[in-house]
Design a protein around this motif. Structure first.
Motif, PDB file in Angstrom:
ATOM      1  N   SER A  49       0.837  -1.212   0.000  1.00  0.00           N
ATOM      2  CA  SER A  49       0.000   0.000   0.000  1.00  0.00           C
ATOM      3  C   SER A  49       0.864   1.251   0.000  1.00  0.00           C
ATOM      4  O   SER A  49       0.589   2.221  -0.721  1.00  0.00           O
ATOM      5  CB  SER A  49      -0.924   0.000   1.223  1.00  0.00           C
ATOM      6  N   LEU A  50       1.911   1.217   0.814  1.00  0.00           N
ATOM      7  CA  LEU A  50       2.788   2.399   0.887  1.00  0.00           C
ATOM      8  C   LEU A  50       3.406   2.653  -0.488  1.00  0.00           C
ATOM      9  O   LEU A  50       3.409   3.781  -0.995  1.00  0.00           O
ATOM     10  CB  LEU A  50       3.877   2.153   1.944  1.00  0.00           C
ATOM     11  N   LYS A  51       3.837   1.570  -1.113  1.00  0.00           N
ATOM     12  CA  LYS A  51       4.454   1.697  -2.453  1.00  0.00           C
ATOM     13  C   LYS A  51       3.410   2.275  -3.430  1.00  0.00           C
ATOM     14  O   LYS A  51       3.700   3.198  -4.196  1.00  0.00           O
ATOM     15  CB  LYS A  51       4.898   0.299  -2.909  1.00  0.00           C
ATOM     16  N   SER A  52       2.207   1.759  -3.339  1.00  0.00           N
ATOM     17  CA  SER A  52       1.175   2.212  -4.275  1.00  0.00           C
ATOM     18  C   SER A  52       0.842   3.684  -4.038  1.00  0.00           C
ATOM     19  O   SER A  52       0.729   4.470  -4.985  1.00  0.00           O
ATOM     20  CB  SER A  52      -0.074   1.343  -4.065  1.00  0.00           C
ATOM     21  N   MET A  53       0.764   4.076  -2.781  1.00  0.00           N
ATOM     22  CA  MET A  53       0.388   5.482  -2.498  1.00  0.00           C
ATOM     23  C   MET A  53       1.504   6.437  -2.874  1.00  0.00           C
ATOM     24  O   MET A  53       1.284   7.582  -3.250  1.00  0.00           O
ATOM     25  CB  MET A  53      -0.010   5.617  -1.035  1.00  0.00           C
ATOM     26  N   ARG A  54       2.734   5.931  -2.761  1.00  0.00           N
ATOM     27  CA  ARG A  54       3.848   6.792  -3.190  1.00  0.00           C
ATOM     28  C   ARG A  54       3.791   6.950  -4.708  1.00  0.00           C
ATOM     29  O   ARG A  54       3.911   8.039  -5.252  1.00  0.00           O
ATOM     30  CB  ARG A  54       5.175   6.170  -2.757  1.00  0.00           C
ATOM     31  N   SER A  55       3.492   5.844  -5.396  1.00  0.00           N
ATOM     32  CA  SER A  55       3.502   5.949  -6.871  1.00  0.00           C
ATOM     33  C   SER A  55       2.324   6.787  -7.351  1.00  0.00           C
ATOM     34  O   SER A  55       2.384   7.411  -8.409  1.00  0.00           O
ATOM     35  CB  SER A  55       3.421   4.546  -7.482  1.00  0.00           C
ATOM     36  N   ARG A  56       1.261   6.844  -6.588  1.00  0.00           N
ATOM     37  CA  ARG A  56       0.115   7.700  -6.986  1.00  0.00           C
ATOM     38  C   ARG A  56       0.284   9.096  -6.389  1.00  0.00           C
ATOM     39  O   ARG A  56      -0.653   9.893  -6.381  1.00  0.00           O
ATOM     40  CB  ARG A  56      -1.192   7.102  -6.437  1.00  0.00           C
ATOM     41  N   LYS A  58       0.164  10.095  -3.475  1.00  0.00           N
ATOM     42  CA  LYS A  58      -0.675  10.466  -2.317  1.00  0.00           C
ATOM     43  C   LYS A  58       0.255  10.854  -1.153  1.00  0.00           C
ATOM     44  O   LYS A  58      -0.120  11.522  -0.215  1.00  0.00           O
ATOM     45  CB  LYS A  58      -1.535   9.262  -1.877  1.00  0.00           C
ATOM     46  N   ILE A  59       1.500  10.307  -1.243  1.00  0.00           N
ATOM     47  CA  ILE A  59       2.543  10.642  -0.249  1.00  0.00           C
ATOM     48  C   ILE A  59       3.718  11.177  -1.064  1.00  0.00           C
ATOM     49  O   ILE A  59       4.193  10.488  -1.998  1.00  0.00           O
ATOM     50  CB  ILE A  59       2.974   9.391   0.544  1.00  0.00           C
ATOM     51  N   GLU A  62       8.521  12.627   1.176  1.00  0.00           N
ATOM     52  CA  GLU A  62       8.728  12.100   2.536  1.00  0.00           C
ATOM     53  C   GLU A  62       9.738  10.968   2.455  1.00  0.00           C
ATOM     54  O   GLU A  62       9.800  10.234   1.461  1.00  0.00           O
ATOM     55  CB  GLU A  62       7.407  11.558   3.106  1.00  0.00           C
TER      56      GLU A  62
ATOM     57  N   LEU D  20      -5.767   2.031  -1.739  1.00  0.00           N
ATOM     58  CA  LEU D  20      -4.654   1.282  -1.133  1.00  0.00           C
ATOM     59  C   LEU D  20      -3.823   0.598  -2.214  1.00  0.00           C
ATOM     60  O   LEU D  20      -2.691   0.210  -1.981  1.00  0.00           O
ATOM     61  CB  LEU D  20      -5.190   0.238  -0.153  1.00  0.00           C
ATOM     62  N   PHE D  32      -4.851   4.976   7.227  1.00  0.00           N
ATOM     63  CA  PHE D  32      -3.588   4.298   6.884  1.00  0.00           C
ATOM     64  C   PHE D  32      -2.462   5.013   7.632  1.00  0.00           C
ATOM     65  O   PHE D  32      -2.206   6.214   7.412  1.00  0.00           O
ATOM     66  CB  PHE D  32      -3.342   4.354   5.373  1.00  0.00           C
ATOM     67  N   SER D  36       7.545   7.485   8.648  1.00  0.00           N
ATOM     68  CA  SER D  36       8.246   8.400   7.737  1.00  0.00           C
ATOM     69  C   SER D  36       9.271   9.197   8.540  1.00  0.00           C
ATOM     70  O   SER D  36       9.032   9.545   9.704  1.00  0.00           O
ATOM     71  CB  SER D  36       7.198   9.346   7.125  1.00  0.00           C
TER      72      SER D  36
END
Lengths: 102, 607, 423, 102
Positions: A49-56, A58-59, A62, D20, D32, D36
């Motif tokens: 999920s973290l990987k996906s949110m970074r690629s979108r 959303k994060i 950081e 997600l 979520f 970080s």
């Protein structure tokens, strides 16, 4: 063929204190244990999920780590030695005792 | 004698004068000569928290009129409401019924009905403040039950005794609206309702009438209608009968010889109802016994009786009846060698029906055919690629009609061949009806001297010990491929087509894993994955060969964690559906993730 | 006694665990309580209760705190409290009552308290509140609250875990997890999931799915409802929850809302208390126009007890109090509680939807009779005792709405007329 | 000026289940929580020595990690949701509960 890495495990190397690169000069040797290998099999939903949110994006901007690290879970006892100038030193948390994917 | 209702409701206000009539309870007769006597046993009144001496309510022994023998004051109300939290206090008393003047000791066994009195902490409202609904009817639903085959009688009075007593300046009249030909009469003078003849539930079991009330006061007229329902109670007055006269059926035992197999079914109808509540009493009422003195038959067969409610429509109205099904069932598995024919009779008996023809005889024409244990082919041949790996599934072998067998336990064995090459073994899952041939020693495949291997396959029926054999030839083919280094031992580890198809792994047939390219969005059963054989893995079944080693087909067999969008298989085994590409680290986790996240896995700050 | 002062003989009720401790401390009480329990344990309860010693035990115990003790939903030792309660009250009622009084203290909070807390707790970011789907918002609010999220995931994962091809889930564990959810999660969250109001089928299907019905509700067979009730009454906890539901949700004409004491919260709370037992009720479909709720049972095969079975089932499927309570919660409305008027002059009926007029002179066997609001819509011939052949003339039934009847039709008759001497 | 990063800490984001990136389609939202920030202050003698030995090629062709990672030390409870096709799913180890430099 691919470079296939072994899973995260404890390895050891006998080195002289000087070779530790901490600035001490001593011919005494220590058993340096470290953690090496991949943590592919320890990925969690968190990482995906973290990987996906970074690629979108959303994060953004950081410092995050979206994959487990192969790291020591516990450290060996302190190690002491007499250096070239006949002075005693003790170094702690130098060598890993146990490894894991975190 | 019996009551037409299980319980009655009525309101009681404070300070209503002694003598106020509250409720008129009726009784119906079981036989003409009976006369009804009403009584309040032990004279107890039960409130929520305790039972008290009943000082306020009495019932007329001959008419069943419940009335206030002593006015209920606020003191009494509080005493009866102690421990009651609801604004409305309810008390209960039991009215008992006997066909002769009462002796106290009879109270325990006598028929009774419950009367719930709602004590209202206020004086009776003025007639003028009551709605037409309150003047005409109480909160009690007008629903009654009358036994079939019983003499006529009065079972209700529409007017409310207390209203009739207190609001005499009002004209309250009733009518009973119903379809034609219903067996009820309404007496305008005393508002009583009578059932006028024996009822037959098998003709009609429910009557829905309308009680219409008209309140007149001067020139004004108000009307209210409420449903007035009569349910007819059933008696066992109908014998069993056979729908379309079928009392016999064939029961053939051939391939399905397993205990519990239903061989044949015969149906018996009954116009009476048979409650499934409480279940056991009904089952005991309607018996089905095998009539035989042959111990073998008693041992090998049993009769199972299930019944359910069906509807008959004698004259347009629907009435409930019962369909009884008697199933002839194998009580034990029958040996493959058993072979005989005979007629088996079952006596069905409606034990509670008082009359002739209370039982029916059913006939099952049983024929048990022998079955042969033999292979259809004289020999079998399978080819195996020399690059196949351990647990590669070569094929399945079984005797003739094997898939039809039930209750016949055939085990398969490979007798060791003469040659030194012995690459193939056989396995059989607990529920499998066939033997699965698989590569057990892949090194033998690589030896040039091993080209064609002859096996003998033996199939044995566990129960009869009968067995049969056939010849199995395994032909090795294909040229040896170069062994790739750094290949994992399981195909499932590879995440992409390239690394998948360049490596082998346990269970591969041709030395290389196969890439199954999935399609579809979201979480789908058609996920992409690397497999030793697309034909058998993943197929949603962790078969006996795959089950031998978690690395063969974790997609079907994993019971570990599956990370990423997925749906687990049957019994929480394997990956039934997954998102994108599914790959596994045997004995550890499996993953399902989309592969489109191409961004570089940066450790440091991602700009 | 003037209102507000407790009537004589009134004792501040204690919970049954405490009452039992008090009784154990009094030799007179504890011995008789033991006697009463032995009386009840006997095979033929009624004859035992008629025996002098049992009667004496009961008389004495009527004065003890055991007699009007209560229990609280979700209290510590709730089951033990209920076991003590039923050990007394089963001895009291001499037979199976259709409606049993609830062993629980009445709910004091009202729906309006829940709405106030719901808006505080939800902490919902208005942006993520979807206008149309209240049930989705309820799930979001729950997921943002750690306790609600944990217990919701607790029952969902248990109820949706497939054990084998033959056993889609462990129904026993699923029910236990559901009970824990509804006992431990505040109703500000659980009611929103259970009673959210829906305008579209997707929302209504989400509402129906709230209790994971494939495991907690549906079953291969539909038992007879009386069987289900008996099984429930054999378990003290289930019996108490069913009694509580009957006490708080039994429709009554004494109140405009059809609910006893006009307390929607009490009804909804006792409905939620049924979830997690074999008698678990649920929405039967994803309709948005009408709310139909039923336990998983039918009245097929009731024999002579069909009337009683249908009455039991109607308390779920055609219960105006339950329906009004759910709609009130969904619309965020609560009854404005006017001071209790002991003598309600007007009993307004809940509006009964008028069905289609029936053909003139035949009562169809399934007349549209709504057993609750008492109004029947049909025209049929009248039937007189004098043996008149039922006349063919059309009998038009005039139904006035209740309110109109009482206000202007009989304004002048105020005083209560003294009856002529009683009979 | 150099981009200065906060030390390793727990952050949270309310996202819909669909966001997600696990393949589930549902409008339900979850909280979520992720880790970080930097672990500069958590470097040990072990890290310095390992880095030094790697740079002296005493350790070659191995997947090792010579710096602490900012990673979850514990994970939140499972989260369950109803997806767009009215199926229930449960995801475990999705959200971090506690972070640390390991």
């Amino acid at each position: 063929a691919r470079a296939r890495h072994k899973p995260c495990e404890l390895r050891e190397l006998e080195v002289s204190v000087s070779e530790l690169g901490l600035g001490y000069e001593s011919d005494e040797t220590v058993l340096f244990r470290y953690c090496s290998g991949t943590c592919e099999a320890a990925v969690r939903s968190y990482d995906l999920s973290l990987k996906s949110m970074r690629s979108r994006r959303k994060i953004r901007k950081e410092k995050i780590r979206a994959r487990p690290c192969c790291r020591p879970l516990a450290y060996d006892d302190d190690v002491s030695f007499l250096d070239a100038y006949n002075r005693y030193y003790t170094v702690n948390e130098l060598s890993a005792k146990e490894c894991g994917c975190v | 004698l019996y009551f037409p209702r299980k319980e009655y409701l009525e309101n009681v206000y404070i300070d209503e004068p002694a003598g106020t009539p509250l409720l008129h309870i009726h009784a119906l007769k079981d036989s003409r000569e009976e006369g009804a006597h009403f009584h309040l046993c032990q004279n107890r009144i039960i409130s929520r928290a305790r039972s008290h001496e009943n000082n306020w309510f009495q019932i007329k022994e001959n008419t069943g009129l419940l009335y206030l023998s002593k006015s209920l004051d606020r003191e009494d109300f509080n005493m009866l409401s102690v421990g009651n939290w609801m604004p409305l206090s309810k008390v209960m008393l039991y009215v008992f019924l006997s066909s002769h003047p009462f002796q106290e000791k009879e109270c325990d066994s006598a028929t009774r009905t419950a009367v719930f009195l709602s004590l209202i902490n206020a004086t009776a409202p003025a007639c003028s403040s009551l709605t037409a609904r309150q003047l005409c009817f109480t909160e009690m639903d007008l629903s009654f039950h009358i036994k079939e085959n019983k003499p006529p009688g009065t079972f209700h009075q529409l007017q409310l005794p207390s209203v009739h007593h207190l609001c005499q300046n009002l004209s309250i009249s009733y009518k009973l609206l119903a379809a034609e030909g219903v067996p009820f009469r309404y007496n305008e003078s005393n508002t009583s309702v009578r059932v006028t003849q024996h009822l037959d539930r098998e003709e009609r079991e429910r009557y829905e009438l309308i009680a219409k009330c008209t309140v007149r006061e001067g020139l004004r007229e108000m009307q209210v209608e409420v449903p007035f329902l009569v349910n007819v109670l059933d008696e066992d007055d109908s014998p069993p009968f056979l729908p379309n006269g079928t009392d016999s059926a064939d029961a053939v035992v051939e391939f399905n010889r397993k205990e519990g197999t239903v061989l044949s079914t015969l149906t018996v109808y009954d116009a009476d109802t048979t409650p499934i509540y409480p279940l056991e009493s009904s089952r005991r009422k309607y018996t089905g016994t095998i009539i035989t003195d042959d111990p073998w038959i008693s041992e090998m067969f049993r009769v199972e009786h299930i019944f359910d409610e069906i509807h008959f429509s004698p004259n347009g109205s629907q009435v409930r009846g019962t369909r009884h099904e008697y199933k002839l069932v194998l009580n034990k598995s029958i040996s493959v060698t058993e072979h005989r024919s005979f007629q088996l009779d079952v006596l069905v008996n409606d034990t509670e029906f008082q009359g002739p023809e209370r039982s029916v005889m059913l006939h099952f024409n049983v024929s048990i055919l022998p079955v042969s244990i033999q292979f259809s082919n004289i020999t079998y041949q399978f080819t195996v690629n020399r690059n196949a790996e351990r647990f590669a599934q070569i094929g399945k072998i079984c005797i003739e009609n094997c898939m039809k067998f039930r209750g016949v336990n055939i085990t398969y064995k490979l007798l060791s061949p003469n040659a030194s090459c012995y690459p193939v073994s056989i396995l059989q899952g607990r529920e499998d009806k066939y033997g699965s041939l698989y590569v057990n020693d892949s090194s033998a495949l690589r030896r040039p001297e091993c080209k064609e291997i002859q096996y003998t396959v033996q199939a044995t029926d566990k129960q009869s010990r009968k067995h049969t054999k056939t010849l199995l030839t395994v032909v090795l083919e294909g040229t040896l491929l170069k062994k790739e280094e750094d290949c994992p031992d399981s195909c499932a580890i590879s995440k992409h087509r390239a690394e998948c198809e360049e490596c082998g792994g346990l269970g591969v047939l041709t030395g290389r894993c196969q890439w199954r390219q999935g399609s579809g969005k979201g979480i789908t059963t058609n996920y992409s994955t690397c497999t030793p054989s697309i034909k058998t893995c993943p197929d949603g079944i962790c078969d006996v060969v795959e089950g031998r080693d978690p690395a063969v087909c974790p997609q079907d067999c994993t019971s570990g964690n599956i990370i990423g969008g997925h749906g687990k298989g049957i019994g929480n085994l394997g990956i039934k559906s997954g998102h994108g590409i599914c790959y596994c680290f045997p004995r550890q986790n499996c993953y399902c993730e989309k592969d489109d996240v191409k961004e570089q896995l940066c450790d440091d700050v991602c700009k | 006694s003037p209102p507000g002062l407790a009537p004589p003989g009134w004792r501040v009720p204690v919970d049954c665990v405490r009452a039992n401790e008090l009784c154990a401390g009094e030799p007179g009480c504890s011995s008789r309580y033991r006697t009463l329990r032995q009386c009840l344990a006997g095979r033929d309860r009624n004859t035992m209760l008629a025996n002098k010693e049992c009667q004496a035990a009961r008389e004495v115990l009527q004065g003890s705190a055991l007699y009007d003790c209560r229990c609280k939903r979700g209290m510590r030792k709730e089951l033990q409290c209920l076991q003590i309660y039923w050990s007394i009250h089963l001895g009291l009622a001499e037979g199976e009552e259709f409606y049993e009084a609830s062993p629980y203290e009445p709910a004091t909070s009202r729906l309006s308290d829940i709405f106030r807390l719901a808006s505080i707790f939800s902490g919902m970011d208005p942006a993520t509140t979807s206008r149309s789907n209240q049930c989705l918002d309820a799930a979001k609010a729950c997921n943002l609250n750690d306790n609600c999220k944990r217990l919701r995931s607790g029952y969902i994962s248990t109820c949706s875990r497939e054990l084998s091809a033959a056993e889609p889930c462990s129904r026993r564990k699923c029910h236990k997890a559901l009970r824990q959810f509804f006992d431990r999660v505040p109703s500000e969250f659980s009611f929103r999931l259970l009673f959210c109001s829906c305008k579209d089928p997707a929302c209504a299907e989400r509402r129906r799915q709230t209790i994971v019905p494939s495991c907690s509700y549906e079953d291969k067979e539909r038992p007879n409802c009386l069987d289900l009730r008996d099984a429930c009454r054999a378990d003290h906890l289930c019996r108490s929850r069913l009694a509580d539901f009957h006490t708080n949700c039994q429709a009554t004409f004494q109140s405009p809302t059809s609910c006893p004491g006009d307390n929607f919260q009490a009804c909804l709370g006792s409905y939620a208390g049924l979830i997690g037992f074999d008698i678990t009720p649920n929405y039967v479909d994803a309709s948005t126009t009408s709310i139909t709720i039923s336990p998983w049972c039918s009245c097929k095969g009731s024999g002579n007890m069909e009337e009683e079975c249908e009455k039991f089932l109607r308390d779920f499927t055609e219960n105006p109090c339950l329906r009004n309570a759910i709609q009130a919660f969904g619309n965020g409305t609560d009854v404005s509680v006017a001071p209790k008027n002991p003598n309600p002059a007007v009993t307004a009926f809940p509006k009964a939807e008028k069905g289609p007029a029936l053909p003139d002179d035949v009562i169809d066997s399934n007349t549209n009779t709504n057993a609750y609001d008492g109004s029947a819509i049909s025209t049929c011939t009248s039937l007189q005792e004098q043996g008149l052949k039922p006349n063919k003339s059309k009998e038009q039934s005039l139904c006035f709405s209740e309110a109109q009847l009482t206000t202007d039709v009989m304004p002048d008759q105020k005083t209560f007329m003294n009856p002529k001497g009683g009979s």
